[in-house]
Write a protein that holds these residues in place. Structure first.
Motif, short mmCIF file in Angstrom:
data_model
loop_
_atom_site.label_atom_id
_atom_site.label_comp_id
_atom_site.label_asym_id
_atom_site.label_seq_id
_atom_site.Cartn_x
_atom_site.Cartn_y
_atom_site.Cartn_z
N THR A 98 38.75 34.70 32.09
CA THR A 98 39.06 34.02 33.35
C THR A 98 39.28 35.04 34.45
O THR A 98 38.83 34.85 35.60
CB THR A 98 40.31 33.14 33.20
N GLN A 99 39.97 36.14 34.14
CA GLN A 99 40.14 37.20 35.13
C GLN A 99 38.80 37.76 35.56
O GLN A 99 38.57 38.03 36.75
CB GLN A 99 41.03 38.31 34.57
N GLU A 100 37.90 37.94 34.61
CA GLU A 100 36.56 38.42 34.94
C GLU A 100 35.86 37.46 35.89
O GLU A 100 35.20 37.87 36.85
CB GLU A 100 35.73 38.60 33.67
N LEU A 101 36.00 36.16 35.60
CA LEU A 101 35.37 35.15 36.47
C LEU A 101 35.89 35.25 37.89
O LEU A 101 35.11 35.26 38.86
CB LEU A 101 35.62 33.75 35.89
N PHE A 102 37.22 35.34 38.05
CA PHE A 102 37.78 35.36 39.40
C PHE A 102 37.49 36.68 40.12
O PHE A 102 37.32 36.69 41.34
CB PHE A 102 39.28 35.05 39.36
N GLU A 103 37.43 37.77 39.39
CA GLU A 103 37.06 39.03 40.01
C GLU A 103 35.61 38.98 40.48
O GLU A 103 35.28 39.46 41.57
CB GLU A 103 37.29 40.18 39.03
N ALA A 104 34.74 38.39 39.66
CA ALA A 104 33.34 38.25 40.05
C ALA A 104 33.19 37.31 41.23
O ALA A 104 32.38 37.55 42.15
CB ALA A 104 32.53 37.73 38.85
N TRP A 105 33.98 36.24 41.22
CA TRP A 105 33.94 35.26 42.33
C TRP A 105 34.44 35.91 43.61
O TRP A 105 33.80 35.77 44.67
CB TRP A 105 34.83 34.08 41.94
N LYS A 115 43.58 34.29 41.29
CA LYS A 115 43.39 35.47 40.44
C LYS A 115 44.70 36.20 40.23
O LYS A 115 45.04 36.60 39.10
CB LYS A 115 42.37 36.41 41.09
N GLU A 116 45.47 36.38 41.30
CA GLU A 116 46.74 37.09 41.20
C GLU A 116 47.79 36.26 40.44
O GLU A 116 48.56 36.79 39.65
CB GLU A 116 47.25 37.44 42.59
N ALA A 117 47.81 34.95 40.68
CA ALA A 117 48.78 34.08 40.00
C ALA A 117 48.56 34.06 38.49
O ALA A 117 49.51 33.95 37.71
CB ALA A 117 48.73 32.67 40.57
N LEU A 118 47.30 34.17 38.08
CA LEU A 118 46.98 34.13 36.65
C LEU A 118 47.52 35.35 35.90
O LEU A 118 47.57 35.35 34.67
CB LEU A 118 45.46 34.05 36.46
N LYS A 119 47.96 36.36 36.63
CA LYS A 119 48.58 37.51 35.99
C LYS A 119 50.01 37.20 35.54
O LYS A 119 50.61 37.95 34.78
CB LYS A 119 48.58 38.70 36.94
N HIS A 120 50.55 36.07 36.01
CA HIS A 120 51.95 35.72 35.73
C HIS A 120 52.12 34.36 35.06
O HIS A 120 53.20 34.05 34.58
CB HIS A 120 52.75 35.72 37.04
N TYR A 121 51.06 33.53 35.07
CA TYR A 121 51.17 32.18 34.54
C TYR A 121 50.04 31.88 33.56
O TYR A 121 48.91 32.34 33.74
CB TYR A 121 51.12 31.14 35.67
#
Length: 220
Positions: free
Chosen positions: A102-109, A29-35
């Motif tokens: 995708t961010q929503e998915l990982f936050e929900a997960w 989730k955090e990596a997706l903020k940069h890649y």
């Protein structure tokens, strides 16, 4: 290094009441903020052909701009089925593509065990298969647009030759959950397959300096 990708070994503290495997969800989730893309591998997973670009695999697996995540199926066995009878997706290899959804998915997960969104998810904090079961029992049925989740075959992106009887041989991505002791040798073979030809090429290119012909120096 071959393809110019960044590599990160991310260490997160475990959350009280949760297995340490849950930290992968936060890390991605955090990596997706940069890649734009994040490719995650468990410690017992590896790419057997390092020269094969991930972009080629994305195209081969039909990972589209609408794909949120891609994961491989587990072996089709009763202990790998969710409440609906569907085979779980294995979280040892995950491809995630950056997008608000995708961010929503990982936050929900990540928050699944709090049961604020998914009643019944608390037990997967500690109970096997942890975040994998949470995804299989809850997330996959919530994020279910046609291209949200790309399901990869077990034969191509899960397992290894040592567990070929399960149908998961890891043709393109290997996950050694059934033969963890084989990981060092498999990684060594994958690296040497490409390292040794390069080493030979360097030797050949510098042969004038490296090869000393003592006959030419008068030794017989």
């Amino acid at each position: 290094m071959i393809h110019g990708y960044d590599y990160r070994l991310v260490q997160f503290p475990s959350v009280v009441g949760q297995s340490s495997t849950w930290t992968k969800v936060t890390a991605i989730k955090e990596a997706l903020k940069h890649y734009e893309y994040v490719v995650f591998l468990d410690a017992d997973a590896m790419i057997p052909y390092p020269n094969l670009p991930m972009e080629w695999l994305f195209n081969y697996w039909d990972i589209t701009p609408n794909t949120l995540v891609a994961m491989a199926l587990d072996p089709d066995a009763p202990h790998n089925h969710d409440w609906n009878g569907s085979t779980l997706l294995n979280t040892g290899f995950i491809v995630a593509q950056q997008s608000p959804r995708t961010q929503e998915l990982f936050e929900a997960w990540e928050s699944c065990p709090t049961e604020t969104r998914y009643p019944g998810c608390l037990k997967w904090g500690r109970e096997w298969a942890h975040e994998q079961s949470a995804f299989g029992h809850h997330l996959r049925y919530d994020f279910n647009r046609s291209e949200d989740i790309r399901v990869l075959s077990c034969a191509e992106a899960n397992g290894c030759p040592e567990v070929a009887d399960t149908g998961c041989v890891g043709e393109l991505v290997r996950h050694y959950w059934g033969a963890k002791k084989s990981v060092p040798g498999a990684v060594g073979d994958a690296i040497l397959r490409y390292f040794l030809p390069q080493l030979h090429a360097v030797f050949y290119q510098n042969a004038k300096d490296l090869v000393v012909n003592m006959t030419e120096h008068g030794f017989v």
